[in-house]
Design an enzyme around this catalytic site. Structure first.
Site, mmCIF file in Angstrom:
data_model
loop_
_atom_site.group_PDB
_atom_site.id
_atom_site.type_symbol
_atom_site.label_atom_id
_atom_site.label_comp_id
_atom_site.label_asym_id
_atom_site.label_seq_id
_atom_site.Cartn_x
_atom_site.Cartn_y
_atom_site.Cartn_z
ATOM 1 N N CYS A 268 0.781 -1.251 0.000
ATOM 2 C CA CYS A 268 0.000 0.000 0.000
ATOM 3 C C CYS A 268 0.810 1.298 0.000
ATOM 4 C CB CYS A 268 -0.949 0.002 1.190
ATOM 5 S SG CYS A 268 -2.218 -1.256 1.035
HETATM 6 P P1 NAD Z 1 -4.684 -9.025 -3.063
HETATM 7 O O1 NAD Z 1 -3.819 -8.975 -4.253
HETATM 8 O O2 NAD Z 1 -4.198 -9.642 -1.799
HETATM 9 O O3 NAD Z 1 -6.059 -9.767 -3.425
HETATM 10 C C1 NAD Z 1 -6.829 -9.519 -4.552
HETATM 11 C C2 NAD Z 1 -7.651 -10.752 -4.903
HETATM 12 O O4 NAD Z 1 -8.474 -10.418 -6.029
HETATM 13 C C3 NAD Z 1 -6.799 -11.964 -5.329
HETATM 14 O O5 NAD Z 1 -7.153 -13.082 -4.541
HETATM 15 C C4 NAD Z 1 -7.184 -12.159 -6.814
HETATM 16 O O6 NAD Z 1 -7.208 -13.534 -7.194
HETATM 17 C C5 NAD Z 1 -8.575 -11.563 -6.857
HETATM 18 N N1 NAD Z 1 -9.037 -11.151 -8.181
HETATM 19 C C6 NAD Z 1 -8.341 -10.548 -9.182
HETATM 20 N N2 NAD Z 1 -9.147 -10.299 -10.222
HETATM 21 C C7 NAD Z 1 -10.375 -10.749 -9.884
HETATM 22 C C8 NAD Z 1 -11.654 -10.754 -10.537
HETATM 23 N N3 NAD Z 1 -11.818 -10.238 -11.752
HETATM 24 N N4 NAD Z 1 -12.712 -11.288 -9.890
HETATM 25 C C9 NAD Z 1 -12.568 -11.816 -8.644
HETATM 26 N N5 NAD Z 1 -11.396 -11.818 -7.973
HETATM 27 C C10 NAD Z 1 -10.327 -11.294 -8.584
HETATM 28 O O7 NAD Z 1 -5.132 -7.513 -2.781
HETATM 29 P P2 NAD Z 1 -5.334 -6.820 -1.358
HETATM 30 O O8 NAD Z 1 -4.018 -6.617 -0.678
HETATM 31 O O9 NAD Z 1 -6.424 -7.516 -0.646
HETATM 32 O O10 NAD Z 1 -5.823 -5.356 -1.801
HETATM 33 C C11 NAD Z 1 -7.097 -5.121 -2.374
HETATM 34 C C12 NAD Z 1 -7.346 -3.608 -2.343
HETATM 35 O O11 NAD Z 1 -7.415 -3.164 -0.981
HETATM 36 C C13 NAD Z 1 -6.272 -2.771 -3.009
HETATM 37 O O12 NAD Z 1 -6.861 -1.662 -3.630
HETATM 38 C C14 NAD Z 1 -5.417 -2.299 -1.846
HETATM 39 O O13 NAD Z 1 -4.744 -1.089 -2.123
HETATM 40 C C15 NAD Z 1 -6.479 -2.109 -0.773
HETATM 41 N N6 NAD Z 1 -5.972 -2.214 0.599
HETATM 42 C C16 NAD Z 1 -5.077 -3.180 0.911
HETATM 43 C C17 NAD Z 1 -4.626 -3.295 2.229
HETATM 44 C C18 NAD Z 1 -3.608 -4.361 2.607
HETATM 45 O O14 NAD Z 1 -3.055 -4.261 3.714
HETATM 46 N N7 NAD Z 1 -3.338 -5.343 1.764
HETATM 47 C C19 NAD Z 1 -5.111 -2.428 3.231
HETATM 48 C C20 NAD Z 1 -6.057 -1.477 2.869
HETATM 49 C C21 NAD Z 1 -6.486 -1.378 1.550
#
Ligand code: NAD
Length: 430
Positions: A268
């Protein structure tokens, strides 16, 4: 309430499991079958303290996972928790969340009645209203503000403490101009907001989008500022941690995020700071503070390596790298500071022996050819130096393990190893 979460990564799996714990029926939709099977079997697809227990309790029961978007038709509200990575130039890449919004809209064509779509991902202001909402309306055939409602509900959880953070938030932010969306979000979060001291902020969609960037940009800048101060302390032989502890007593500064060291990493801070810098510059505004925060962060790994160079010529030597995760408590190596450190070691012709309690497998995709060990002592054995990139607690108790090193030089990027006799110890900022 019945809710769905598209994307079952660090955020999506955690929030769905926590929603199930709050008493809701949650459906996790993901394209990755391994992730889906893991959730339905009650096993956590990622390493996150507390998540395994929640999935054991709810996985395959009130929390189900699926690759089939049709399964969300039974739900009232869908959270989009999809990756919003950086493009090459640092700007945000919304292609994944746009594709998911399109599939969600296509699916909703089959649904009679209202649906609420909530952006959970971090997105640049106006993305929800100007990009995602039109996609959802076009593909679903629904009318915005009538039977289709959009909102933005930014997520503030931190990896390593994600479950605890979600269950004990400082604030919950609902951004929407739809009463239906706000009411639905209030209902979902009510058990949590009642049980915790969280302040509920109701605001506009764009404000909610910006609150997330402002939060991350502020924290990233705080880390870079204390790292800048730490680097100055080091030059004067001043203990940066004593200085930090003292300034942290000032309420205006606060004691958290004052541990100077190797800098921020993870999925992030870097991505989001770069995305908002890029978006600001497109408007013609130069965000000088944020540019500087990124510059300070970028140079900390090289400062660590130059301290190593001061002690030993590492060419052709074995060097132990302790810690690969971007922070303790997670197996996430995205943008981990260990990556530029290992790159720098490889440029110096080093044989890297790396150890991390949970993140080695994820690091293999970045560095398939370095040695990964099962224990810190195996990485240290025969090493001419050791660099510490993550402050896992288990490194604090290492002691005679250093005796197996060829030369006992330790350069600590996280102040986790104690200075001791027989160890040539160098702290990055102390
Ligand atoms: P991640 O990469 O861990 O997970 C994303 C998931 O989406 C994966 O499992 C992937 O297989 C799935 N995916 C991709 N395309 C898809 C589709 N078309 N349909 C269904 N599933 C699909 O991502 P994350 O770390 O959970 O982050 C997600 C969002 O949250 C981002 O915008 C990030 O900036 C935000 N965020 C993350 C955190 C963190 O600590 N990781 C904290 C706050 C906000």
């Amino acid at each position: 309430m019945k809710l769905s979460v598209i994307g079952s990564g660090y955020v999506g799996t955690t929030i769905a499991a926590c929603f199930a714990e709050l008493g809701h029926d949650a459906v996790n939709v993901d394209i990755d079958e391994a992730v889906v099977n893991s959730i339905n079997d009650g096993r956590a697809p990622i390493h996150e303290p507390g998540l395994e227990a929640l999935l054991e309790k709810h996985g395959g029961k009130s929390l189900t996972a699926t690759t089939d978007y049709d399964d969300l038709l039974e739900t009232d509200i869908t959270f989009l928790a999809l990756p919003t990575p950086s493009k090459e130039d640092g700007s945000i890449d919304t292609s994944i969340i746009e594709a998911a919004a399109e599939t969600l809209g296509d699916t909703l064509r089959e649904k009679a009645g209202d649906h609420v779509a909530v952006t959970k991902s971090t997105v640049i202001p106006t993305t929800t209203t100007e990009t995602l909402a039109p996609i959802l309306a076009d593909t679903s055939g629904k009318q915005l503000g009538e039977d289709l409602h959009v909102a933005m509900n930014p997520e503030f959880l931190r990896e390593g403490t994600a479950v605890e953070d979600f269950q004990n938030p400082d604030k919950v932010v609902f951004g929407s101009d739809s009463e239906t969306a706000i009411n639905t979000l209030q209902e979902i979060f009510e058990p949590l907001t009642k049980a915790s001291n969280a302040t509920v902020v109701e605001t506009g969609v764009e404000e909610a989008e910006m609150i997330k960037y402002a939060n991350n940009a502020f924290l990233a800048s705080k880390v870079s500022l204390i790292n800048d101060i730490g680097n100055i302390c080091k030059e004067f032989g001043v203990d940066a941690y004593e200085v930090a502890d003292a300034i942290g007593l000032d309420n205006r500064i606060g004691e958290r995020f004052l541990r100077s060291g190797l800098g921020w990493g993870g999925s992030c801070f870097g991505k989001d700071t770069n995305a908002i810098i890029h978006a600001a510059k497109e408007t013609g505004y130069e965000p000088a503070m944020l540019d500087a925060a990124v510059a300070v962060n970028d140079r900390q790994p090289e400062r660590l390596l130059s301290l190593l160079d001061d002690h030993i010529d590492v060419e052709s030597e074995r060097v132990a790298v302790l810690g690969l995760a971007f922070k303790p408590g997670t197996d996430d190596v995205r943008d981990s500071r260990a990556i530029p450190v290992i790159n720098g070691l490889q440029e110096r012709g080093v044989n890297v022996a790396a150890y991390d309690p949970v993140a080695a497998e994820n690091m293999r995709t970045h560095f398939p050819d370095i040695e990964y060990t099962d224990a810190p002592q195996d990485a240290l054995a025969g090493a001419s130096a050791c660099v510490v990139c993550t402050d896992w607690d288990e490194f604090a108790v290492l002691d005679e393990e250093f005796d197996a090193m060829e030369t006992r030089v330790v350069v600590d990027g996280r102040r986790i190893i104690e200075r001791r006799d027989g160890l040539t110890y160098e702290g990055l900022t102390w």
